[in-house]
Design a protein around this motif. Structure first.
Motif, PDB file in Angstrom:
ATOM      1  N   ARG C 435      55.141  32.723  69.212  1.00 50.92           N
ATOM      2  CA  ARG C 435      55.500  33.479  69.751  1.00 50.92           C
ATOM      3  C   ARG C 435      56.811  33.447  70.484  1.00 50.92           C
ATOM      4  O   ARG C 435      57.156  32.238  71.007  1.00 50.92           O
ATOM      5  N   ARG C 446      62.654  47.554  75.351  1.00 53.88           N
ATOM      6  CA  ARG C 446      61.359  47.917  75.313  1.00 53.88           C
ATOM      7  C   ARG C 446      60.748  49.240  75.798  1.00 53.88           C
ATOM      8  O   ARG C 446      59.873  49.865  75.432  1.00 53.88           O
ATOM      9  N   ALA C 449      58.762  51.421  73.625  1.00 52.26           N
ATOM     10  CA  ALA C 449      57.416  51.012  73.365  1.00 52.26           C
ATOM     11  C   ALA C 449      56.645  51.279  74.451  1.00 52.26           C
ATOM     12  O   ALA C 449      55.477  51.496  74.237  1.00 52.26           O
ATOM     13  N   ALA C 457      50.481  51.260  70.627  1.00 55.13           N
ATOM     14  CA  ALA C 457      51.364  50.274  71.492  1.00 55.13           C
ATOM     15  C   ALA C 457      50.589  49.594  72.602  1.00 55.13           C
ATOM     16  O   ALA C 457      50.841  48.334  72.505  1.00 55.13           O
ATOM     17  N   THR C 460      48.518  46.711  70.706  1.00 55.59           N
ATOM     18  CA  THR C 460      49.345  45.618  70.302  1.00 55.59           C
ATOM     19  C   THR C 460      50.099  44.646  71.264  1.00 55.59           C
ATOM     20  O   THR C 460      50.577  43.845  71.081  1.00 55.59           O
ATOM     21  N   ALA C 461      50.275  45.499  72.432  1.00 55.01           N
ATOM     22  CA  ALA C 461      51.080  44.680  73.370  1.00 55.01           C
ATOM     23  C   ALA C 461      50.499  43.652  73.727  1.00 55.01           C
ATOM     24  O   ALA C 461      50.936  42.705  73.995  1.00 55.01           O
ATOM     25  N   SER C 464      51.412  40.693  76.385  1.00 52.49           N
ATOM     26  CA  SER C 464      52.359  40.023  76.293  1.00 52.49           C
ATOM     27  C   SER C 464      53.572  40.907  76.946  1.00 52.49           C
ATOM     28  O   SER C 464      54.593  40.292  77.381  1.00 52.49           O
TER      29      SER C 464
ATOM     30  N   GLU E 159      53.333  39.077  64.253  1.00 54.71           N
ATOM     31  CA  GLU E 159      51.766  39.322  64.642  1.00 54.71           C
ATOM     32  C   GLU E 159      50.813  39.259  63.370  1.00 54.71           C
ATOM     33  O   GLU E 159      49.872  38.296  63.491  1.00 54.71           O
ATOM     34  N   ASP E 467      49.477  46.419  59.472  1.00 56.98           N
ATOM     35  CA  ASP E 467      49.477  46.788  60.767  1.00 56.98           C
ATOM     36  C   ASP E 467      48.589  46.263  61.882  1.00 56.98           C
ATOM     37  O   ASP E 467      47.456  46.373  61.630  1.00 56.98           O
ATOM     38  N   PRO E 468      49.047  45.510  62.930  1.00 58.34           N
ATOM     39  CA  PRO E 468      48.149  44.910  63.790  1.00 58.34           C
ATOM     40  C   PRO E 468      47.300  45.710  64.605  1.00 58.34           C
ATOM     41  O   PRO E 468      46.267  45.034  65.187  1.00 58.34           O
ATOM     42  N   VAL E 469      47.359  46.909  64.490  1.00 60.84           N
ATOM     43  CA  VAL E 469      46.704  47.689  65.492  1.00 60.84           C
ATOM     44  C   VAL E 469      45.259  47.770  64.857  1.00 60.84           C
ATOM     45  O   VAL E 469      44.373  47.925  65.695  1.00 60.84           O
ATOM     46  N   ARG E 471      43.599  45.252  64.296  1.00 60.76           N
ATOM     47  CA  ARG E 471      43.272  43.762  64.319  1.00 60.76           C
ATOM     48  C   ARG E 471      41.654  43.706  64.568  1.00 60.76           C
ATOM     49  O   ARG E 471      41.046  42.311  64.427  1.00 60.76           O
ATOM     50  N   GLY E 515      48.603  60.055  65.030  1.00 62.89           N
ATOM     51  CA  GLY E 515      48.354  59.237  65.892  1.00 62.89           C
ATOM     52  C   GLY E 515      47.377  58.467  65.507  1.00 62.89           C
ATOM     53  O   GLY E 515      47.015  57.184  65.400  1.00 62.89           O
ATOM     54  N   ILE E 518      46.794  55.205  61.802  1.00 61.65           N
ATOM     55  CA  ILE E 518      47.009  53.677  61.920  1.00 61.65           C
ATOM     56  C   ILE E 518      45.657  52.987  62.345  1.00 61.65           C
ATOM     57  O   ILE E 518      45.246  52.061  61.621  1.00 61.65           O
ATOM     58  N   ASP E 519      45.145  53.449  63.408  1.00 57.96           N
ATOM     59  CA  ASP E 519      44.033  52.774  63.817  1.00 57.96           C
ATOM     60  C   ASP E 519      42.642  53.086  63.294  1.00 57.96           C
ATOM     61  O   ASP E 519      41.594  52.832  63.975  1.00 57.96           O
ATOM     62  N   ARG E 561      57.758  53.165  65.732  1.00 55.51           N
ATOM     63  CA  ARG E 561      57.582  52.811  66.979  1.00 55.51           C
ATOM     64  C   ARG E 561      56.213  52.179  67.204  1.00 55.51           C
ATOM     65  O   ARG E 561      55.787  51.026  67.785  1.00 55.51           O
ATOM     66  N   ASP E 562      55.169  52.606  66.537  1.00 60.89           N
ATOM     67  CA  ASP E 562      53.821  51.974  66.270  1.00 60.89           C
ATOM     68  C   ASP E 562      53.835  50.661  65.945  1.00 60.89           C
ATOM     69  O   ASP E 562      53.183  49.561  66.290  1.00 60.89           O
ATOM     70  N   ARG E 564      56.286  48.584  66.203  1.00 58.12           N
ATOM     71  CA  ARG E 564      57.281  47.473  66.890  1.00 58.12           C
ATOM     72  C   ARG E 564      56.304  47.381  68.201  1.00 58.12           C
ATOM     73  O   ARG E 564      56.672  46.599  69.345  1.00 58.12           O
ATOM     74  N   GLY E 565      55.243  48.037  68.433  1.00 54.58           N
ATOM     75  CA  GLY E 565      54.511  48.166  69.598  1.00 54.58           C
ATOM     76  C   GLY E 565      54.133  46.631  69.859  1.00 54.58           C
ATOM     77  O   GLY E 565      53.937  46.404  71.289  1.00 54.58           O
ATOM     78  N   ASP E 566      53.946  45.937  69.173  1.00 50.14           N
ATOM     79  CA  ASP E 566      53.633  44.531  69.635  1.00 50.14           C
ATOM     80  C   ASP E 566      54.881  43.671  70.100  1.00 50.14           C
ATOM     81  O   ASP E 566      55.722  44.122  70.591  1.00 50.14           O
ATOM     82  N   ASP E 567      54.694  42.256  69.936  1.00 56.56           N
ATOM     83  CA  ASP E 567      55.333  41.555  70.895  1.00 56.56           C
ATOM     84  C   ASP E 567      56.535  41.206  70.321  1.00 56.56           C
ATOM     85  O   ASP E 567      57.701  40.559  70.774  1.00 56.56           O
ATOM     86  N   ALA E 572      64.879  47.095  66.991  1.00 58.88           N
ATOM     87  CA  ALA E 572      64.781  47.694  65.918  1.00 58.88           C
ATOM     88  C   ALA E 572      66.034  48.183  64.886  1.00 58.88           C
ATOM     89  O   ALA E 572      67.110  48.039  65.385  1.00 58.88           O
TER      90      ALA E 572
END
Lengths: 119, 168, 521, 180, 652
Positions: C435, C446, C449, C457, C460-461, C464, E159, E467-469, E471, E515, E518-519, E561-562, E564-567, E572
């Motif tokens: 990471r 950010r 996001a 969002a 997945t955040a 972090s 991710e 997509d990690p959502v 997970r 919305g 994805i999940d 955007r979804d 990129r929501g992660d870390d 972008a």
């Protein structure tokens, strides 16, 4: 049963002191009283040891100052040591209490818990 | 305990001061006696040390903690502690040096009474440690100005000091 | 008979007096005394080890009074290995504390007293003497825990004091039960007298239970562990490393002595139920400790709960009562001390650099502290049980012994715990290596996001986001804290030791084995 | 039951009541006074059990130093208000306590009777050795002192260490550097 | 068989370890660092090769390293079985090292030092696996291999990659623990865990229940790395790793260590006789057969090339296990021979996939129409290897499958012969379209491939694959095993929407909206039972289709955007609509997949990519062919025959 009460009374007192002490440690909301409970708890154990060295009609183990039977000196020695340990622990515990009071302004366990979660 | 607060709550009492002035030396002497006489009767270094400390505490109650502290200031306490502990340890290690076991008084080879002297020296060491530490503990607990002090200690501290008062 | 045995206890105490005597005259006295004592202690330990390797078990009569009338000190394979461990950890802690503190003279005095206490626990052959040293250990530990700066440290110290004293008192009561039925306190003497009393007598059984519960508190077995996470988390890192490596270890070692030297395996044969209960207790400790560790986000707490689990495993190894498992328990006892001390120091170092010590704070730290991160990784995998590190050697024997004895629960639990251990370490390693550091976390980038704030969002955040913000606030780029070199040395040494111990596990076992063998005869 | 035993039982009962009062009294000062009384009672018990050394120590420590420490502490801190005389009973703690006392009570019957001359401790070679040889080997009449300083000198060394440790510990805890 | 004390086995294991140190030490200078890799690989292969003559003449080099734990020696012994694996691993490492350089530099990847160091470490551990002389030593290296490979799987630091790494660790450590448990059982019952050709004698007389349990634990444990179903799903996810890793480790070293473990268990721990007495061979073969078929079917439905190759790997590995499970000498030879055969062929295929990725950033088969013009040599090699996979003569796959076929008929389990035939057909089914459209179609005239477009199947991983959502469900996040899916894929899938969806009616309408898409957790019940749950994400697409179009297409910006929501902190892409970065994979290098608008340009021989990649591709392909034409000359067959002879006493 009565017989047991007569011959084993000390041990019943041991259990009573242990119970009172443990209750004091676990139930008292006040930190100082927890430490009092701890002392009572330890005294219960001291009583157990000293009782174990006692013989009916025994003299204190001051050799030459009495006549046999003498009480066994070993438990006395152990308990002397244990008492010293106990008072040392008490002193450190009280120092901790003073510092906790300095930080939290209370000695009430529940109140401290509240302060902590509030932080 | 009227003399407790290091902040001037102490109230002078002639009766107490006089009494203590008379009693304290006796207590002190009795403490030393108990320390030395542990070999013959009940007592020993620990009990004697406690009594010696009690004498100092009496003085503190009578003359005020700050005054007593000032009187004791200096290396006295820590010399008592370190010296007592070292004496005990050295008596033990000395026996090793003389080819005995740790704390084997016989190794000093000073006749049948040697053991007894060794024991009394040890008792004296314990007495020094105990009296030193107890006096130190008392002043530490009583002083209570901590370097960490956050300054948010409530004001009722002083109020609380009074009811503790008249004991011991 | 080697004079090094009592000196292991006496020397640190004499050195502890030095800072008291000089007090504020010299600032450095404490550290110098501690360093000198640690080096001397190491020398003494090796001399004890040498004696044991040369002539096997050695007994020392303090004061020249033969046991059971005087106090007996015992050097055998197990105690020799443990005193070397004590010296090594002490030395490492002294080195480490040089850079991160605490620096006061009193701290070093207390540390030396603690060293003396643990050494005493390890070498003594007398149950009451053991109590005295347990209390020295305890008292010093309570105080050291309270050296943490936060008020919570004082609270943790007091909690530890209350619980620990109850535990030690229960132990003392247990000693009383054995004493009242035999009239002796010497371990070897007791072992000979207990069969005559009858292993199934209620007095002995109660005594055993009290000893186990008392030591269980000190070892921090679930559910007696409540003091431990706070104590580990609130104390300064040097203290945490030291006590995590040695204090519970000493208690677990005492438990080993009680089970194997005092009660001996014949007790298990006579009253199998007694140790069955302990097996279950220990197994529960393993599972619950591991699960709780997985749930922690604070790294020190995670490692603390990990200790609960690992000591569960150690005690389970003891409680299986056969040669293989007992050896496994001992190997894991030693190995865990090395690994856990290293891990705590590593976490301390990483937390300094990262500015926080939650799992998320460590994101990307591998780039900023590569050596410590690498050592952390090695230690983690070692603790998971990846061969050839020492974690494997211990687990192998525990599992093998459990299977031999038909205690399938222990075997199963050991296996499950491996995976759980992996679970809580893997997420840390992943943060470390895979990471990016949150410093520049594209905070400017950010907002979209963050404001997007749809569930995705947020999901997945993964925390972090907040970590990133905190990191950015706490770590201005111009004042990046670095890992002190002493910490680096200590961590790397621990990692190397964990692997070397594993590779030479056979030699370690050959030292430990005779002790266990004797108790089975 | 001999008269000594009755006296002992009475003092023990008094002490236990003192202990209970120390725990249950809500006001901490009252609790400390009750604790001091308890300590005196226990010191008497030690005398009755032929343990004068322990009695002297208990009097000096329990009723003396410990009480002073408690008082100093509450002087430095605060006492909860005394609208009630006694604490409320915590039933959860009662349950924990009941488990321990139940387990211990179950073994009381199996313990040797108090004062039995044939109890293992009284007849143990260790006890007999001390009583027979302590004086001749150490020249000390008080067997307790002999055992304390000679036979179990290592314990006593540990004891001294505990005391020193406590002294250092208080400085550490209170973050002070010097004693006085 | 005589044992010769020698340091060579140790040297083979230690050299890569030294290489690790050298690589780390030389991190400041990439050219020298890569030189160290090559040198180490060369030296390692040299040492392994130097043992071959002895192996052929029946000698075994042994290095004794003392006792690991009491009763168990840590000994490295270069016995024939181990030599097979060691030769494959060390030879192909050398080849892959060159390729890695081309690949990593071509993509300008980050953390290259870590990559090369971990790579060398993995090979060292793999060599340790091959030379380990007992179960516990094997376990030691097996776990080290896991640890060393983990950084490679998670290399991407996205991710998805972390997810894959986590899953990889969980699965393989779980397997490792089972192996350890099995080893404990064996040690407990027999007092030894040393490999003995033909099996440990005491196991034959052991309590059958315990013995079966031990076998189940061992085979199951090794089966994880061998990607036997149902514990295979880490492998497709691990394809998120850089392609050389997928190639060497996930087609050769790691998965083969699992297979090799099974081989050790079958041949040297239990022995074929004991296994058939215990009756555990048939279940093993059945699991393998099932894996072959199911994985092949799933492979048909992957649009991402690396994922298709991954499922192909799962299927092909089970050939080996099948051969081991059937237990006849001939099938054993076939199974073992498939270790090198598959290694060469699959390595070629992965190399090709990687080359395509580096050159054109294309990962999806549906975008590869006409790519033969752009990369002629690569696709030719691909074609050759595909033919081998399908088992056509003149390529390595044929020989091993031939032995397998004979073996299965010999042993009276002709049903497995049927399996082999069927799977050969399926192989053609999933490889042929790639080759065909590469050479004979262009991006414009490519038509939907019936099997790929079969409505149930995920014709491709969703554009926002992995997509990690999702997970919280175990198998998600796996989806995007690989990097970058792009808009063209979406376009094409929209085309696919025109087809009627026979299963559509059966799908629960979950009322998707933009919305929720994805999940949405795929409902497993709607997936066909024999299909791995990891295919769940295709189900999402199906549900999307029910809606008529992809939410992504309607709201491309939401979609991005979804993701990129992660870390992932990388900024972008600035230009919407031209490319969609799959989450987290776009650190530093952006990709445009598929043919350029003008169609694939034609490139001549050697101009399609760097020789760092082309060279290894041709070498690997040549190896596959050589193994097919002259198997005996390639040493492997001879060694294998020796192994089987020692175990069964039958010369094949």
């Amino acid at each position: 049963m009565i017989d047991l009460l007569a011959t084993h009374f000390n041990y019943l007192a041991v259990v009573a002191l242990l119970a009172i002490g443990l209750y004091g440690v676990t139930a008292s909301p006040n930190l100082v009283k927890k430490i009092i409970g701890l002392n009572v708890f330890q005294v219960g154990i001291f009583l157990f040891f000293v009782t174990s060295g006692f013989v009916d009609g025994a003299a204190p183990p001051l050799l030459g100052h009495g006549s046999a039977p003498y009480a066994s000196p070993l438990p006395h020695v152990l308990i002397l040591t244990a008492i010293v340990v106990g008072v040392s622990l008490t002193a450190v515990a009280l120092a901790l209490v003073v510092r906790i009071y300095d930080a939290y302004g209370t000695l009430d366990e529940d109140a401290i818990e509240e302060v902590r979660t509030y932080d | 305990m009227s003399g407790t607060g290091s902040d001037g709550v102490y109230v002078e009492s002639t009766i107490i001061m006089t009494t203590v002035r008379v009693i304290a030396p006796f207590v002190f002497t009795f403490g030393l006696f108990v320390m030395f006489h542990g070999a013959e009767s009940a007592g020993g270094g620990f009990q004697g040390g406690v009594l010696v400390a009690a004498a100092v505490l009496l003085l503190a109650f009578a003359f005020g903690i700050d005054a007593t502290r000032a009187w004791l200031a200096g290396p006295l306490t820590r010399t008592a502690i370190a010296g007592g502990g070292a004496a005990f340890a050295l008596i033990g290690v000395g026996a090793i040096v003389l080819d005995g076991a740790f704390l084997e008084y016989v190794a000093y080879d000073v006749g049948s009474t040697g053991v007894k002297y060794g024991i009394e020296l040890v008792e004296l060491g314990i007495g020094a440690v105990v009296s030193g530490v107890l006096v130190g503990l008392f002043f530490s607990l009583a002083s209570g100005d901590f370097t960490t002090s956050t300054g948010d200690a409530p004001d009722n501290e002083r109020d609380a000091a009074t009811p503790g008062g008249e004991e011991a | 008979m080697t004079d090094a045995l009592p000196l292991l206890v006496v020397v640190p105490i004499v050195f502890a007096l030095a800072p008291i005597a000089v007090d504020r005259v010299r600032e450095n006295t404490g550290w110098l005394a501690a360093a000198a004592a640690a080096v001397a202690h190491l020398g003494l330990s090796f001399s004890v080890l040498g004696t044991v390797l040369g002539s096997g078990r050695t007994s020392y009569a303090v004061g020249g009074y033969a046991p059971p009338f005087g106090i007996e000190l015992v050097a055998d394979g197990v105690s020799a290995v443990l005193v070397v461990l004590v010296s090594a950890v002490t030395l490492a802690t002294v080195v480490y504390a040089r850079s991160v503190g605490p620096r006061s003279n009193t701290f070093y005095s207390e540390l030396l007293v603690l060293t003396a206490g643990i050494s005493g626990v390890v070498v003594t052959g007398d149950l009451f003497n053991l109590y005295v040293f347990l209390e020295i250990t305890g008292l010093a530990t309570y105080a050291l825990v309270a050296t943490g700066r936060s008020p919570a440290a004082a609270l943790a110290g007091l909690k530890y004091l209350l619980v620990g004293t109850i535990g030690a008192s229960l132990y003392l009561l247990g000693v009383g039960y054995l004493y009242i039925s035999t009239g002796t306190l010497n371990m070897a003497d007791l072992a000979g007298l207990l069969p005559a009393v009858g292993y199934d007598s209620p007095v002995l059984l109660t005594g055993f239970a009290l000893l186990v519960v008392g030591l269980g508190v000190k070892t921090a077995l679930f559910p007696l562990h409540t003091w431990q996470p706070d104590a580990y988390a609130e104390s300064p890192t040097s203290v945490t490393a030291y006590i995590s490596a040695l204090v519970s270890t000493a208690a677990a070692y005492a438990l080993f002595r009680v089970i194997y030297t005092v009660f001996t395996p014949t007790f298990d044969a006579a009253v199998p139920a007694a140790l069955d209960v302990l097996v279950v207790l220990a197994s529960v400790s393993v599972v619950v400790g591991s699960v709780l560790a997985v749930l922690q986000s604070d790294l020190k707490r995670m490692l603390a709960y990990s200790s609960v689990a690992q000591f569960g495993l150690v005690v389970a190894g003891f409680a299986v009562v056969n040669q293989t498992a007992a050896i496994g328990g001992l190997v894991h006892l030693v190995g865990h001390a090395v690994m856990k001390a290293g891990l705590f120091v590593a976490v301390g170092a990483l937390a300094t650099v990262a500015g926080g010590r939650t799992v998320d704070d460590l994101a990307g730290m591998a780039d900023r502290a590569p050596v410590v991160s690498g050592a952390f990784a090695v230690l983690s995998f070692a603790l998971v049980g990846v061969p050839p590190a020492v974690g494997f050697a211990g687990k192998w024997h525990i599992v093998l012994g459990a299977v031999e004895a038909g205690r399938w629960i222990v075997a199963g639990v050991a296996v499950v715990s491996t995976l759980l251990t992996l679970a809580y370490f893997a997420r840390v390693l992943e943060r470390l290596y895979f990471r990016d550091a949150p410093v520049a976390a594209g905070v400017a980038d950010r907002p979209d996001a963050a404001t997007a704030s749809d569930t995705d969002a947020a999901l997945t955040a993964d925390g972090s986001g907040s970590g990133g913000a905190a990191g950015a606030d706490n770590n201005p780029v111009d004042a990046v804290p670095t890992v002190p070199p002493q910490a680096r040395v200590v961590v790397v040494v621990a990692a190397v030791a964990a692997v070397v111990l594993g590779v030479f596990a056979t030699d370690l076992i050959s030292v430990l084995e005779p002790v266990v063998e004797v108790s089975f005869q | 039951m001999t008269s000594e035993a009755i006296v002992l039982a009475a003092v023990l009962t008094f002490s236990a009541l003192g202990a209970a009062a120390a725990i249950l009294l809500r006001d901490v000062l009252n609790a400390i006074i009750a604790f001091a009384a308890f300590s005196f009672g226990i010191a008497t018990v030690w005398v009755l059990l032929a343990a004068p050394d322990v009695a002297l120590t208990e009097a000096a420590v329990g009723a003396g130093i410990t009480t002073v420490f408690f008082l100093v502490t509450i002087a430095k801190t605060v006492r909860p208000g005394g609208e009630r005389l006694f604490e409320r009973i915590e039933w959860r703690s009662v349950a924990v306590v009941a488990i321990l006392s139940g387990a211990l009570l179950a073994t009381v019957g199996s313990l040797p009777a108090v004062g039995a001359a044939d109890a293992p401790v009284a007849t143990s070679p260790v006890t007999e050795y001390y009583l027979a040889n302590a004086y001749s080997e150490t020249g000390v009449e008080n067997a307790v002192t002999a055992v304390l300083a000679a036979y179990r000198g290592f314990d006593t060394f540990g004891e001294a260490t505990v005391v020193i440790s406590a002294g250092v510990a208080v400085l550490l805890v209170l973050r002070q550097e010097a004693y006085v | 068989m005589t044992e010769i004390l020698s340091l060579r086995p140790l040297a083979a294991v230690l050299l890569p370890a030294i290489g690790v140190l050298a690589i780390v030490a030389l991190r400041r200078n990439p050219d020298v660092r890569e030189g160290a890799t090559i040198l180490t690989a060369l030296a390692t292969f040299g040492i392994v090769a130097s043992i071959v003559p002895a192996t052929l003449s029946g000698d075994v080099y042994v290095t004794r390293l003392g006792t690991l734990v009491p009763g168990i020696e840590l000994t490295l012994s270069a016995d024939p079985l181990g030599m097979i694996f060691a030769l494959v691993a060390s030879l192909l490492w050398l080849v892959t090292s060159f390729y890695s350089i081309g690949y990593m530099r071509g993509l300008d990847e980050h953390s290259q030092t870590r990559y090369f160091a971990a790579f060398a470490g993995s090979v060292g551990a793999a060599l340790g696996v091959s030379f380990a002389s007992n179960l516990v030593s094997l376990y030691v290296f097996y776990e080290l291999l896991t640890v060393a490979t983990y950084p490679l799987v998670a290399h991407d630091e996205s991710e998805t990659a972390r997810e894959a790494g986590r899953k990889y660790l969980t699965y393989t450590f779980g397997g490792g623990v089972a192996v350890l448990a099995g080893a404990v059982l064996v040690f407990w019952t027999t007092g030894t865990v040393a490999f003995t050709p033909g099996g440990i004698a005491a196991l034959a007389s052991a309590d059958p229940v315990i013995a079966r349990a031990a076998f189940a634990l061992l085979a199951g444990g090794f089966g994880v790395k061998a990607a036997l179903m149902p514990v295979h799903s880490w492998l497709p996810d691990a394809m998120v790793a850089p392609t050389p890793v997928s190639g060497l480790l996930h087609a050769v070293a790691v998965v083969k260590s699992g297979v090799f473990g099974v081989a050790r268990v079958v041949l040297d721990v239990f022995g074929p006789e004991t296994i058939s007495e215990l009756g555990v061979g048939l279940p093993l073969a059945a699991v393998a057969a099932l894996t072959i078929l199911v994985a092949s079917v799933i492979a048909l439905r992957q649009d991402n090339l690396k994922r298709r190759l991954a499922y192909s790997t799962i299927s092909q590995l089970s050939y080996i296990v099948l051969g081991l499970g059937i237990l006849s000498p001939t099938s054993l030879v076939g199974g073992l021979l498939h270790i090198p055969a598959h290694a060469f062929m699959k390595l070629t295929l992965f190399f090709c996939a990687g080359a395509i990725h580096v050159e054109t950033h294309t990962d999806n088969i549906s975008e590869m129409a006409g790519i033969g013009r752009r990369m002629p040599v690569t696709m030719a090699a691909f074609a050759v290897a595909s033919l081998g996979m399908a088992g056509l003569p003149l390529v390595a796959g044929f020989v091993s499958k031939w032995y397998l076929l004979i073996g299965s008929i010999d042993s009276g389990t002709a049903v497995f012969a049927g399996v082999l035939f069927l799977s050969g057909l399926l192989n053609i089914g999933y490889f042929w379209p790639i080759v065909y459209q590469a050479f004979f179609q262009t991006a414009d005239d490519s038509d939907a491939k019936p099997l790929v477009e079969f409505p149930l199947g995920g014709q491709r991983v969703r554009a926002d694959g992995g997509d990690p959502v999702d997970r919280d469900e175990e198998d998600d996040g796996t989806a995007g095993g690989d990097d970058d899916q792009t808009d063209p894929a979406d376009t094409e899938s929209s085309a696919g929407d025109d087809q009627t969806d026979p299963n559509g009616g059966a799908d629960p309408d979950t009322g998707l909206d933009a919305g929720a898409l994805i999940d949405t957790t795929p409902t497993e019940g709607t997936v066909e039972p024999d299909i791995d749950p990891s295919e769940g994400e295709s189900q999402v697409e199906l549900e999307a289709k029910v809606e008529g179009e992809y939410a992504v297409d309607r709201h491309p910006s939401d979609h991005r955007r979804d993701e990129r929501g992660d870390d992932d902190p990388a900024p972008a892409d600035a230009v919407p609509d031209t490319e969609h970065h799959a989450d987290g994979t776009d650190d530093g290098h952006s990709h445009h997949g598929g043919a350029p608008a003008s169609g694939w340009e034609a490139r001549g021989f050697g101009a399609e990519t760097t020789w760092f990649m082309l060279g290894p591709i041709t070498v690997a392909a040549a190896g596959a062919v050589a193994l097919g034409i002259a198997p005996r000359a390639m040493v492997f067959l001879a060694v294998i025959q020796r192994v089987v002879f020692e175990v069964t006493g039958v010369a094949v």
